[in-house]
Design an enzyme around this catalytic site. Sequence first.
Site, short mmCIF file in Angstrom:
data_model
loop_
_atom_site.label_atom_id
_atom_site.label_comp_id
_atom_site.label_asym_id
_atom_site.label_seq_id
_atom_site.Cartn_x
_atom_site.Cartn_y
_atom_site.Cartn_z
N HIS A 107 34.67 -40.27 7.85
CA HIS A 107 34.94 -41.65 8.27
C HIS A 107 33.73 -42.49 7.89
O HIS A 107 32.64 -42.30 8.45
CB HIS A 107 35.17 -41.74 9.78
N ALA A 163 44.93 -38.11 8.98
CA ALA A 163 45.15 -36.71 8.59
C ALA A 163 45.83 -36.03 9.77
O ALA A 163 45.63 -36.42 10.92
CB ALA A 163 43.81 -36.04 8.30
N HIS A 209 37.38 -43.08 17.35
CA HIS A 209 38.35 -42.37 18.19
C HIS A 209 37.79 -42.29 19.61
O HIS A 209 36.58 -42.16 19.79
CB HIS A 209 38.56 -40.93 17.71
N TYR A 244 37.78 -39.79 21.43
CA TYR A 244 37.07 -38.52 21.64
C TYR A 244 35.60 -38.59 21.24
O TYR A 244 34.81 -37.70 21.57
CB TYR A 244 37.77 -37.35 20.93
N GLU A 245 35.22 -39.66 20.52
CA GLU A 245 33.79 -39.83 20.20
C GLU A 245 33.03 -40.34 21.43
O GLU A 245 31.80 -40.47 21.39
CB GLU A 245 33.62 -40.82 19.05
N SER A 295 40.73 -40.32 8.33
CA SER A 295 40.08 -39.16 7.72
C SER A 295 40.43 -38.97 6.25
O SER A 295 41.58 -38.73 5.90
CB SER A 295 40.51 -37.86 8.43
N1 HPA Z 1 45.55 -31.24 14.87
C1 HPA Z 1 45.10 -32.44 15.29
N2 HPA Z 1 44.54 -33.33 14.47
C2 HPA Z 1 44.44 -33.01 13.17
C3 HPA Z 1 44.89 -31.77 12.68
C4 HPA Z 1 45.47 -30.84 13.57
O1 HPA Z 1 45.90 -29.73 13.21
N3 HPA Z 1 44.63 -31.76 11.33
C5 HPA Z 1 44.06 -32.96 11.05
N4 HPA Z 1 43.94 -33.72 12.15
#
Ligand code: HPA
Length: 277
Positions: A61, A113, A83, A85-86, A30
């Site tokens: 992305h 991130a 990911h 989750y996609e 990210s």
């Molecule tokens: N939680 C999970 N994934 C993340 C977060 C978060 O707070 N910030 C960026 N990716």
Amino acid sequence: MNSNAVFASAARIAAQVEKFGCRSAAILGSGWGAAASDAVPQFSIEYSDISEMGSPSVDGHAGRITVGLLDGSHILLFVGRRHLYEGVPQDAVAFPVAVCAELGVRSLLITNASGGIRADLQPGCLMAVTDHINLIQPPLLAGPHDPRWGARFPDMSKVYDAELLHLLHTAADAENIPLADGIYMAVPGPVFETPAEVNAFRAMGADVVGMSTAPEATLAHAAGIRVAAVSCITNAAACASGAIDHKEVLQRAADARPAMRQLLSAFWRGLVAAETT
Ligand code: HPA
């Protein structure tokens, strides 16, 4: 994961890029794509042209493999990640690591991130990952054993390579970029955490929380590739201070981009120097 399909597809990509002799690779998560812009693209292929990958569905992305040239060395870059989750098969998460394994890449840098849990890890901070707690299930390595991924029961006592961690800190010091160390909690997402979960993760020893990295790091380490990871803290993990929004995550990552870019370039220069001495 369907290892045979992943490796067959990875071998096709490897055949296209092996002439560059990449010893180093990165999976850029990210907001990190533009941070590798000092590496001048010599080759590019879109994920959408690779059946195992498809197009990332998440803002921030991109979705391409490039080979970047930095100071005479070629680096294999996966710009954007998939990911679980996609809703994609595990193959899409494993694919970049399989390409690295096919090519004999020595060192893999993974970026992401995350939400800060430890008090000093505020939005905008960068953190080198020293270890992780992986709650993303099922494990990519579940299923029939494929020795191309290493042992049946891979050791995970040192996933993040000490020399690469040292090179990250040397690069950060040289560029005057504060770089913390910490433990990354990997959660499945796509939901952000509840405050109760964040409290639980803190008690478990996590410093930040994010939705990636641990599966790829595990696989790469199992396959004998040296791994480093850097996280950009984009928000405070769920707490009383307010709701988290993906746009805020991307904005914070964009704000941190000059520091990310300096860090990556200095790290790669240091890595090349270390490998040639
Ligand atoms: N939680 C999970 N994934 C993340 C977060 C978060 O707070 N910030 C960026 N990716």
